[in-house]
Write an enzyme that holds these catalytic residues in place. Structure first.
Site, short mmCIF file in Angstrom:
data_model
loop_
_atom_site.label_atom_id
_atom_site.label_comp_id
_atom_site.label_asym_id
_atom_site.label_seq_id
_atom_site.Cartn_x
_atom_site.Cartn_y
_atom_site.Cartn_z
N ASP A 54 0.79 -1.14 0.21
CA ASP A 54 -0.01 -0.05 0.17
C ASP A 54 0.91 1.24 0.01
OD1 ASP A 54 -2.03 -1.64 1.77
OD2 ASP A 54 -2.84 -0.66 0.15
N HIS A 89 -0.19 -0.81 -4.94
CA HIS A 89 -1.35 0.08 -4.96
C HIS A 89 -0.92 1.37 -4.76
CE1 HIS A 89 -5.50 0.69 -2.82
NE2 HIS A 89 -5.36 1.42 -3.76
N ASP A 106 -10.55 -4.36 -1.81
CA ASP A 106 -9.46 -4.17 -1.14
C ASP A 106 -10.07 -3.36 0.24
OD1 ASP A 106 -6.48 -2.33 -1.05
OD2 ASP A 106 -7.48 -3.13 0.63
N GLY A 153 -11.56 -4.50 4.48
CA GLY A 153 -12.44 -5.13 5.38
C GLY A 153 -12.81 -6.58 4.93
C1 DX5 Z 1 -6.47 1.05 2.45
C2 DX5 Z 1 -5.64 -0.40 2.40
C3 DX5 Z 1 -6.11 -1.45 3.31
C4 DX5 Z 1 -5.40 -2.40 3.33
C5 DX5 Z 1 -6.02 -3.68 3.76
O1 DX5 Z 1 -5.99 2.21 2.03
O2 DX5 Z 1 -5.46 -0.44 1.14
O3 DX5 Z 1 -7.40 -1.75 2.55
O4 DX5 Z 1 -4.88 -2.76 2.17
O5 DX5 Z 1 -6.82 -3.48 4.87
P1 DX5 Z 1 -7.88 -4.24 5.83
O6 DX5 Z 1 -7.03 -4.34 7.04
O7 DX5 Z 1 -8.98 -3.66 5.63
O8 DX5 Z 1 -7.49 -5.46 5.17
#
Ligand code: DX5
Length: 227
Positions: free
Chosen positions: A38, A69, A178, A180
């Site tokens: 990320d 990402h 991506d 939750g």
């Molecule tokens: C948001 C991030 C999250 C991360 C995964 O900017 O991209 O979505 O990758 O987050 P959780 O902890 O919700 O799996």
């Protein structure tokens, strides 16, 4: 159109940043199909994470593909840096650059796989005319910037709409979600049409460990009423 393979892609956002190499080795050993980095610049989203040098440092320690990402404003001037650091796929937000058609083409020119991401408020129509340029569409199921947020179930009709277009147009395009993703939410996203699932906090919190977490998420996604 045949079902696309389910892929579980951990995000390293919740990992221990003091030992990212060990953490990525553990994710690979646990069965991750890819690893997502990320990338946040504090402008496009209210958080800052890592740069290409960190990815390059980890790259030699694992063999699974990396996807970046890019939650950054104006991603265009650093595309080659992410590719040179060892990213196999670059995910560009449709909202982050004026000429996203050109940006996605530039990713392909660099030899990486282009993907495009949509924030929750952005409609599928915003990327209708670049679907022929991408290997994957990321439908955000949280507002980007932080892990551990609640899954936005109202994104499922959008996933379904996108899947319908991919099927009707015979496109070779994965749909990733991506934000939750957990044992409570992954079946709904899979039934809506997603086949690639980012998991961060839910996976790292699994009391039975990463291998169990990845296997359970995969099983639940595959068992959903997919189409
Ligand atoms: C948001 C991030 C999250 C991360 C995964 O900017 O991209 O979505 O990758 O987050 P959780 O902890 O919700 O799996």
């Amino acid at each position: 159109m045949s079902l696309r393979p389910v892929e579980i892609v951990p995000s390293v956002l919740p990992a221990d940043f003091a030992k990212l190499g060990d953490e990525c080795r553990a994710l690979e050993a646990a069965g991750a199909d890819r690893i997502q980095w990320d990338i946040m610049d504090g402008q496009f989203v209210p958080n800052i994470t890592v740069g290409p040098d960190v990815i390059a440092a980890v790259r030699p320690h694992v063999s699974v593909p990396f996807e970046a990402h890019l939650m950054v404003r104006e991603p265009d001037h650093m595309l080659s840096r992410w590719v040179d650091a060892g990213c196999d796929m670059l995910i560009v937000h449709a909202e982050s650059t004026t000429h996203v058609h050109r940006t996605l083409g530039a990713v392909r020119e660099l030899g990486a796989k282009p993907a495009v991401a949509l924030n929750p408020a952005t409609p599928v129509d915003a990327i209708r005319h670049v679907l022929d340029l991408v290997d994957m569409v990321l439908v955000m199921t949280v507002n980007p910037g932080f892990g551990g947020q609640a899954y936005i179930a109202s994104m499922e009709p959008k996933i379904r709409e996108l899947r319908r277009i991919v099927v009707d147009d015979g496109l070779d395009v994965d749909i990733e979600i991506d934000g939750g993703a957990s044992v409570a939410t992954i079946a709904g996203a899979s039934a809506a049409g997603a086949n690639v699932f980012i998991s961060g906090s839910a996976l790292f919190r699994d009391p039975e460990g990463l291998s169990h977490g990845i296997a359970e998420l995969r099983q639940l996604a595959e068992a959903a009423d997919r189409w």
